[in-house]
Design a protein around this motif. Structure first.
Motif: not given
Length: 806
Positions: A632, A636, A639, A685
């Protein structure tokens, strides 16, 4: 974009090594910080998860200290002498040095696989002659100052292994390793006079930051007590001296006990009416370890010395003398006065042998049980002591003993001198020659290091001598003092020797002129933070503190204590809480975890597993969870918005994370630090993330998972290494929560939670609570008669019916 942990970790480990990122820089303009982990014994099994836990924890500390601007010394080495290597060499007909070399190479590859930031330029190896030259030099200095000597003493001897065993290695009279019979033998052993430092070792615990349980272990092992030596006349004319911490109870002494090894047992042999029975008992005692002999719960055994009695100096009455194995010659005088009315072991012994039990401190029924709560009682049945409190009676009895020439006040210690020789090959040779004319003569310092010779067999001799004793060309030499024939000492040093000063050699590992340069020792000592296992918090700490204090006394170092702070970690257990062992098949190899999930996952999990200072059970599912978290984090990258600034939406959360992670590292709360980082990633997130947000995350995460953070740092376009970035500072004002979630109770029962502004006034909190639908349902139309509000925590509503019911 896949997270390829194998490729990333190999890349960054190579770059760190190539560019010397973790070398101690020696910058005098920086404050130093010395981080130390216990160096391992390089066994053939290599690194296990028990090593990984402390190594990873201290690596986190070292990485953070570098980011805080310290000149960090974080070294690693090998405690490589020892019996397991020698036994393997014997079984496989290979030189111990070769076994050691192979084991170190394997162990080191595993350590590097984990990405630890050790400065390998400071690596030490206790079997390296360049290292043990200085171990031998320290021994010679101890000898020169009267702190090393040879003495004959009883030892545990395994008839199969042909070596001396520690008390803990003897179980039910047999060797724990091979099951063969263990016998007691008298052997001449080298001893170090650690007892000369007993009081300083005790007092200087006030100078260091150790856990209280560690200090308690040190104090208990040193065992300082105040009491009196008391002389008992005997019917043979000899005087039998005992040490007691309770001279006030002398009127209650109804018998005496001496050790089976006490010289009087042999001296009185012709006077005893039951000499054969006594001899048989002594033989049986010789087959037991000291540990077995002194177990409190064991059956009380002994033999009365028929034909010899003692005279109680307080009462003038005759009392019997027994020989019993629970009295050790190595503690005190090897004889005790027994006061069964006020000592549980003495009471049990008296019951077995039908001996008188006299109450001398009021308060119990000594015919049914020993009354031991006697620290503040009143003396009875004690002549001139009657009516005195215990404290007064102790002082008065000592005065009386001194006046009568029957005793003196004494401070005693349980601590015994350190047995410092082993009858094995794989250890440091002791640099002493034995001359018939001059005695034990130290080898000239110019001849150091005294090297181990090549031997045909590593097995000890049938007589218990070291394998070195068979190397006559090496043994036979000349006396450096008189030039006459002499023989080298053939015992070697114990494994404790090399580990008693290794922290100093790390400071200056290549120095050929001194154990350590004084200026460098002044710069880096004491060790700022030393972490190790609880099993080493007694003897290893005690021995190394002793050696350091001696080196302080002779001017080698300038600090009285070697370690400013000591912490300890809990054990890693197998699934279900069982201890890991080969026989159970539950041993976890770090290699398996790294190969499957990556080193960063292994590092993260080993610290997330639970409270660092407590035992924790291994969980394969939790390992997978740590891998998913790193995936996770990796996600990022795609993102992150291009802004290099921390986003307003995350500013408070990031400042709180900076504070939380930093404080938790200092307090060994690694698991909660990681949890805070996981929560921060979740927020990213949920609410989006900028490049600036991600930069802050990577600086905080990098001590825990350095490889992934370096790779992401580079991909974000930042220069250099993240490990060289400054540790981020937080603004306390920005760590305050804007809102608080409070519990809402109705009649003391939790019914809901509501979010209100931090520090909201009473009326605001009440309005928010009453507006919550679940609270309206719980009230069911009832009026709130009163309420209790704890700011930012909870509000309790008391409705009219609740009040009447109360």
């Amino acid at each position: 974009m896949q997270y390829d942990s194998q490729k990333i970790e190999q890349k960054w480990q190579a770059r760190w090594a190539r560019e010397g990122v973790y070398r101690t820089d020696g910058d005098a303009g920086k404050e130093k910080y010395y981080v130390l982990v216990e160096f391992p014994y390089p066994s053939g099994n290599g690194l296990h998860v028990g090593h990984a836990r402390p190594y990873t924890a201290m690596d986190v500390v070292a990485r953070r200290r570098r980011m805080q601007g310290f000149d960090v010394l974080f070294p690693m080495g090998w405690d490589a002498f020892g019996l397991p290597t020698e036994n393997y060499a014997i079984a496989n007909k290979i030189h111990p040095a070769e076994v050691t070399r192979r084991n170190i190479a394997f162990f080191k590859s595993q350590i590097n696989m984990m990405g630890y930031s050790f400065d390998w330029g400071r690596e030490v190896n206790t079997t390296d002659p360049g290292y043990y030259r200085w171990t031998q030099w320290i021994f010679l200095k101890l000898l020169e100052h009267g702190l090393a000597y040879k003495a004959r003493m009883p030892v545990n001897w395994c008839t199969s292994c042909k070596c001396v065993l520690a008390n803990e290695e003897v179980v039910d009279g047999v060797c724990e390793r091979c099951g063969s019979e263990v016998v007691r033998r008298e052997k001449s052993q080298w001893m170090l006079k650690i007892t000369a430092y007993a009081q300083r070792l005790l007092d200087d615990l006030d100078l260091v930051e150790y856990p209280e349980r560690v200090k308690a272990q040190q104090r208990n092992w040193i065992g300082r007590s105040e009491g009196a030596d008391v002389d008992f006349a005997t019917t043979t004319g000899e005087t039998l001296r005992v040490y007691t911490t309770r001279p006030d109870t002398l009127f209650g002494a109804t018998y005496m006990v001496i050790s089976p090894e006490h010289p009087y047992v042999e001296a009185w042999r012709d006077k005893l009416e039951n000499g054969d029975e006594v001899a048989a008992y002594r033989g049986a005692a010789a087959r037991k370890s000291d540990f077995e002999r002194t177990e409190l719960q064991k059956e009380k055994t002994g033999v009365r010395l028929a034909g010899v009695e003692a005279i109680n100096p307080a009462t003038g009455g005759r009392i019997p003398i027994f020989v019993s194995d629970y009295v050790l010659m190595s503690y005190g005088t090897g004889a005790i006065m027994a006061v069964p009315g006020h000592d549980e072991r003495d009471w049990a012994f008296a019951r077995v042998f039908g001996l008188p039990i006299v109450e001398v401190v009021a308060g119990g029924d000594v015919q049914t049980a020993a009354f031991t709560d006697v620290e503040t009682g009143t003396l009875i049945n004690s002549g001139f002591l009657n009516g005195l409190e215990v404290r007064q009676a102790k002082a008065r009895m000592i005065e009386w003993l001194v006046e009568k020439g029957l005793g003196r006040a004494v401070t005693n210690f349980k601590l015994r001198d350190w047995v410092f020789s082993r009858q094995r090959y794989w250890g440091e040779p002791i640099p002493v020659r034995h001359c018939p004319a001059c005695g034990a003569v130290p080898a000239p310092e110019s001849e150091l290091p005294l090297l181990l010779p090549e031997v045909a067999s590593y097995e000890p001799t049938d007589t218990g001598e070291s394998p070195l004793s068979k190397m006559r060309d090496w043994v036979e030499t000349v006396c450096p003092r008189c030039g006459g024939p002499a023989e080298r000492e053939t015992d070697t040093m114990p494994q404790w020797a090399g580990s008693s000063w290794y922290f100093l050699r790390y400071i200056d590992p290549a120095n050929g002129a001194a154990a350590v340069d004084k200026a460098l020792a002044r710069r880096y000592m004491p060790v700022d933070w030393y972490n190790g296992g609880m099993e080493h918090t007694t003897l290893h700490l005690l021995y190394s503190r002793f050696w350091h204090k001696f080196l302080y006394d002779i001017g080698v170092v300038e600090t009285p204590e070697p370690y400013a702070r000591r912490t300890s970690h809990g054990m890693i257990l197998g699934e279900g809480g069982e201890k890991m062992s080969k026989s159970r098949g539950n041993v976890i190899s770090p290699n398996e975890i790294v190969d499957r999930y990556g080193a960063d996952t292994m590092r993260l999990y080993i610290l997330f597993i639970g409270d660092f200072e407590k035992a924790a059970s291994w969980s394969p599912q939790a390992v997978k969870g740590c891998r998913r978290f790193l995936e996770r984090v990796w996600g990022l990258l795609t993102r992150a918005a291009p802004s290099g600034e921390i986003s307003p939406a995350h500013e408070a959360e990031i400042h709180r994370a900076i504070r939380k992670v930093g404080e938790d590292i200092e307090h060994l709360k690694f698991n909660t630090a990681i949890a805070a980082l996981m929560a921060l990633v979740n927020r990213f997130y949920e609410a989006g993330v900028t490049k600036g947000d991600l930069r802050a995350l990577l600086t905080l995460l990098s001590p825990f998972a350095p490889h992934i953070c370096e790779e992401m740092w580079e991909r974000l376009g930042y220069r250099g290494f993240v490990v060289r970035e400054p540790w981020p500072a937080y603004d306390r004002a920005k760590t305050v929560e804007d809102t608080a979630e409070i519990a809402v109770q109705v009649g003391g029962k939790l019914r809901a939670t509501v979010v209100i502004p931090t520090g909201a006034a009473d009326e605001e909190a009440l309005a928010a609570a009453l507006a919550e639908p679940r609270i309206q349902k719980a009230l069911d139309g009832r009026r709130v008669a009163r309420h209790i509000y704890v700011k930012d925590k909870l509000i309790n509503l008391i409705a009219e019916k609740d009040r009447q019911g109360g």
